[in-house]
Design an enzyme around this catalytic site. Structure first.
Site, PDB file in Angstrom:
ATOM      1  N   CYS A   1       0.813  -1.222   0.000  1.00 11.77           N
ATOM      2  CA  CYS A   1       0.000   0.000   0.000  1.00 11.77           C
ATOM      3  C   CYS A   1       0.841   1.264   0.000  1.00 11.77           C
ATOM      4  CB  CYS A   1      -0.979  -0.006   1.170  1.00 11.77           C
ATOM      5  SG  CYS A   1      -0.192  -0.056   2.799  1.00 11.77           S
TER       6      CYS A   1
ATOM      7  N   HIS B   1      -1.606   1.194   7.567  1.00 12.57           N
ATOM      8  CA  HIS B   1      -2.175   1.078   6.215  1.00 12.57           C
ATOM      9  C   HIS B   1      -2.280   2.465   5.583  1.00 12.57           C
ATOM     10  CE1 HIS B   1      -4.373  -0.397   2.819  1.00 12.57           C
ATOM     11  NE2 HIS B   1      -5.418   0.351   3.094  1.00 12.57           N
TER      12      HIS B   1
END
Length: 788
Positions: free
Chosen positions: A436, A703
């Protein structure tokens, strides 16, 4: 900072004895403020007098604004000369900011200047795209006082666009071309997508059949052709060329003997695999024959077109014997003399029969033998890219996911086009195995801006060209063209970076975006540092990302980025040596968990005027040219919380006459010799250097996600998460998603005190992520991107 001098620039466009310019930054003049994107001109006689004058310095130019015909004196730093026919095309774009974007991004403007009458185009109307043909290029209005008239395109709409126009080719009673009522429309070039014609450079660069011998049909292939509107099958026993045309020698099954042949033009022959009744392609005589279809009870023909399919949808088309082909829909509409909704599909393999043209009309553009027209009902969503939990989708199919290379150069996506291509599930860059950090960095840097496109084209070291090729052809260009990049493409880049960075964990472990950016920009591609910094009296420092370091300050509860950058520069005694084209700023936080501030307000514009070394600055009190700066005044609560404190000599004496500030020790500023004081400037002020925010990377529980500004309006924000959803278990795959988030505009307009009281859990949509989880801000100067 060196002041730009007009005579060293390329000669501007000359029209009617005038030279034309566009403002690349806002410019105040008395009570007026001319926004970036405004246009102005100077007569040839005045221009020649200006450049031949012995008076120096030549840092300002007296021009006439096209907006209101007023005459003003403008700093040459905010003027960019216009060449050729650029002024007329740009003047037709009514919105100043959009006009400047068109000028800076170039692709659309250059295509407009090369456009010809009769050229096929795609028109953007109400977020929809319709084919059309250029019938007129020129002015349709004439100002009584302006020497320049805007250049518009008169387009005759076709297909689904018929009846969506506003005229029959006339405007205000004057006929410019002829077409049916409500089929004509007049538009500026930014509302048009120009389809390259057969004589364009792109077509010239495509390999010619006789040069590369690309034969869609080879000896031994089972083929079909139409004989008297009857499908005839046979075997290709020869391929040859006569003159400029290729032929296939076919042994027909109906003839029953191997010594009876027919010579058929290559364009009329299709491989047998493409002759399934469900897949009957347009472009051959038998296409118009009605096919036997299952009937509903009311007798109407059954249509099985999938309702979600549209332009840029990834589809599969079934063939006979259980085979199928895959591709991307490039056009949807009705073809002449057809009753069904049709789709123009660009196939992933050379199994087509066209390059996007049918019966002399171009509907889309693709490589030769990659395009085909089929009934929309014959197309089914490509199940490899669906997020449905249907049992027919085996999660092991993730291993088959891949996106083909796109070798064409594609401009960044903006405004309605960005929404059309990027919005939805299976859009953006697909996440996989802790990727990510890289997914959001690449999406933010390349989806809607070209500020770092030098990474894609600047020649790297020979040993690292494969990295650049993967980045350009397998990630950036497919993202801009198709709106989707598979995890496989990113993994290939990660594998290359693992080798270059001598770090085995790049393909598996979590990283930070700045670690990735420093590696690929500096160590691999070797592009010039984005920032040049200097601390007083010390050697210059080069870097690619700027980390904000500062002590906890109780007076800042909900700061904005402008405040944080100013305080960080002041505490470290730093200045920018030059204006950067891209300014990447990391927020003050320690590790992934601890945040110094619970909320940070994005500054949509970052004013770096007072952060520049040896650049003219404005007195904080009177507005004259500043000669001294005081860091201690910046900390004095008597003054405003934002903006470095600098003064002219007179105001500096007055401010420091107060007993509480007598101990301050101001430092002297360097004022460029060529920059005049206020007495010479009259009512003008020191020009401001501002950068615009184009993306924000955010992090929560390790994240990363990102927000991208895709247009000029305050609501034009989109949110990207490369792992927003998932299909399957451990052998499944992630589903990247791009959503629009106009709700952030509401919170950007709130007063600081009100925003501070907002509970994150109560904020609408994803706004909480933008204000509470910011990790990295990305700013750009489109003006400087012209030179870097």
């Amino acid at each position: 900072m060196t002041t730009a001098i007009i005579p060293t620039s390329p000669p501007p466009a000359q029209g009617g004895g005038n030279f034309y310019y566009i403002l690349t930054d806002e410019f105040p003049y008395g009570s007026k403020l001319f926004q970036a994107g405004h246009m102005c001109f100077i007569s040839e006689r005045s221009y020649m007098h200006f450049i031949s004058s012995d008076t120096a310095p030549k840092s300002h130019l007296r021009v006439t604004m096209l907006q209101d015909n007023s005459t003003v004196t403008v700093s040459v730093e905010v003027l960019q000369p216009l060449e050729d026919r650029e002024p007329g095309f740009l003047l037709a774009v009514g919105n100043q900011r959009e006009r400047l974007n068109c000028f800076l991004e170039r692709q659309g403007l250059e295509a407009a200047m090369e456009a010809k009458l009769g050229q096929q185009v795609v028109v953007n109307l109400d977020l929809q795209h319709f084919p059309g043909i250029i019938r007129y290029i020129g002015r349709i209005t004439q100002s009584t006082w302006s020497p320049l008239s805007p250049t518009f395109f008169g387009v005759e709409l076709q297909g689904d666009g018929e009846s969506r126009g506003h005229s029959d080719g006339s405007f205000h009673g004057i006929e410019y071309f002829k077409c049916r009522q409500n089929c004509g429309i007049f538009l500026p070039f930014n509302k048009i997508q120009f389809v390259p014609g057969p004589d364009s450079d792109r077509m010239k660069q495509e390999p010619k059949p006789d040069a590369t011998r690309i034969d869609p049909v080879k000896v031994g292939d089972a083929v079909g052709f139409y004989l008297d509107e009857i499908l005839t099958k046979g075997l290709a026993v020869g391929v040859y060329k006569e003159g400029n045309q290729w032929f296939v020698r076919v042994c027909s099954e109906e003839e029953g003997t191997t010594d009876s042949f027919r010579d058929i033009p290559m364009d009329s022959v299709v491989k047998e695999g493409l002759l399934s009744p469900v897949f009957e392609p347009v472009g051959c005589p038998g296409f118009q024959k009605e096919l036997t279809r299952e009937r509903s009870q009311n007798g109407d023909e059954w249509e099985s077109g999938h309702p979600s399919l549209d332009v840029n949808s990834l589809v599969q088309i079934p063939l006979d014997k259980g085979n199928q082909v895959s591709g991307t829909i490039r056009w949807v509409g009705n073809l002449p003399k057809t009753t069904h909704k049709m789709a123009g599909v660009e196939l992933d393999e050379d199994k087509g029969i066209t390059d996007g043209e049918w019966q002399g009309v171009r509907y889309f553009q693709c490589p030769p033998k990659r395009g085909i027209f089929v009934k929309l009902q014959s197309c089914q969503p490509d199940m490899r890219f669906q997020c449905s939990s249907s049992t027919s989708l085996d999660s092991s199919s993730f291993n088959e996911l891949d996106s083909p290379q796109v070798l064409d150069n594609c401009p960044p996506l903006r405004d309605h086009e960005a929404v059309h291509v990027l919005k939805g599930q299976m859009r953006g860059i697909q996440g996989h195995c802790n990727s990510c950090y890289m997914d959001v960095a690449l999406f933010s840097l390349f989806s809607c801006t070209s500020v770092l496109d030098s990474m894609l084209f600047k020649p790297p070291p020979i040993s690292d060209r494969n990295v650049q090729k993967i980045l350009r052809d397998e990630i950036v260009t497919p993202l801009r063209r198709n709106g989707f990049v598979t995890a496989q493409s990113v993994m290939r880049l990660r594998q290359q970076l693992t080798e270059k960075g001598q770090c085995s964990s790049f393909t598996t472990s979590e990283k930070d975006p700045e670690e990735f950016l420093n590696l690929i920009m500096h160590h691999v591609l070797g592009i010039e540092p984005l920032l040049r910094l200097q601390s007083r009296g010390r050697k210059e420092q080069d870097c690619y990302c700027y980390q904000i370091f500062m002590d906890k300050q109780e007076d800042l509860v909900v700061p904005n980025v402008q405040q944080l950058v100013e305080r960080s520069f002041l505490s470290s005694d730093l200045k920018l040596v030059e204006i950067p084209s891209c300014f990447i700023i990391q927020m003050p936080r320690f590790g992934k968990e601890y945040k110094m501030f619970s909320k940070i307000i994005p500054s949509l514009e970052l004013d770096i005027t007072d952060l520049l070394l040896d650049s003219p600055r404005e007195c904080s009190v009177c507005g004259d040219v500043a000669t001294q700066e005081c860091s201690e005044c910046f900390k004095d609560r008597t003054f405003a919380m934002t903006g470095l404190k600098q003064y002219c000599n007179s105001c500096c004496r007055q401010v420091h006459s107060h007993y509480q500030r007598k101990a301050h020790r101001p430092t002297k500023l360097h004022v460029p010799d060529e920059f005049p004081g206020t007495s010479q400037l009259g009512s003008q002020r020191v020009p401001r250097e501002k950068m615009e925010l184009f993306a924000v990377l955010c992090i929560e529980t390790s994240h990363y996600v990102s927000f991208v500004k895709y247009g000029p309006e305050k609501e034009n924000w989109m949110f990207f998460d490369s792992m927003a959803d998932r299909h399957g278990d451990e052998t499944g795959f992630n589903i990247p998603t791009v959503t629009l988030c106009p709700e952030v505009a509401k919170y950007l307009e709130l007063p600081v005190a009100v925003l501070a009281m907002e509970q994150p859990r109560d904020m609408e949509g994803v706004a909480k992520r933008l204000f509470c989880d910011a990790y990295m801000y990305m700013y750009q100067s489109k003006k400087m991107a012209l030179y870097k």
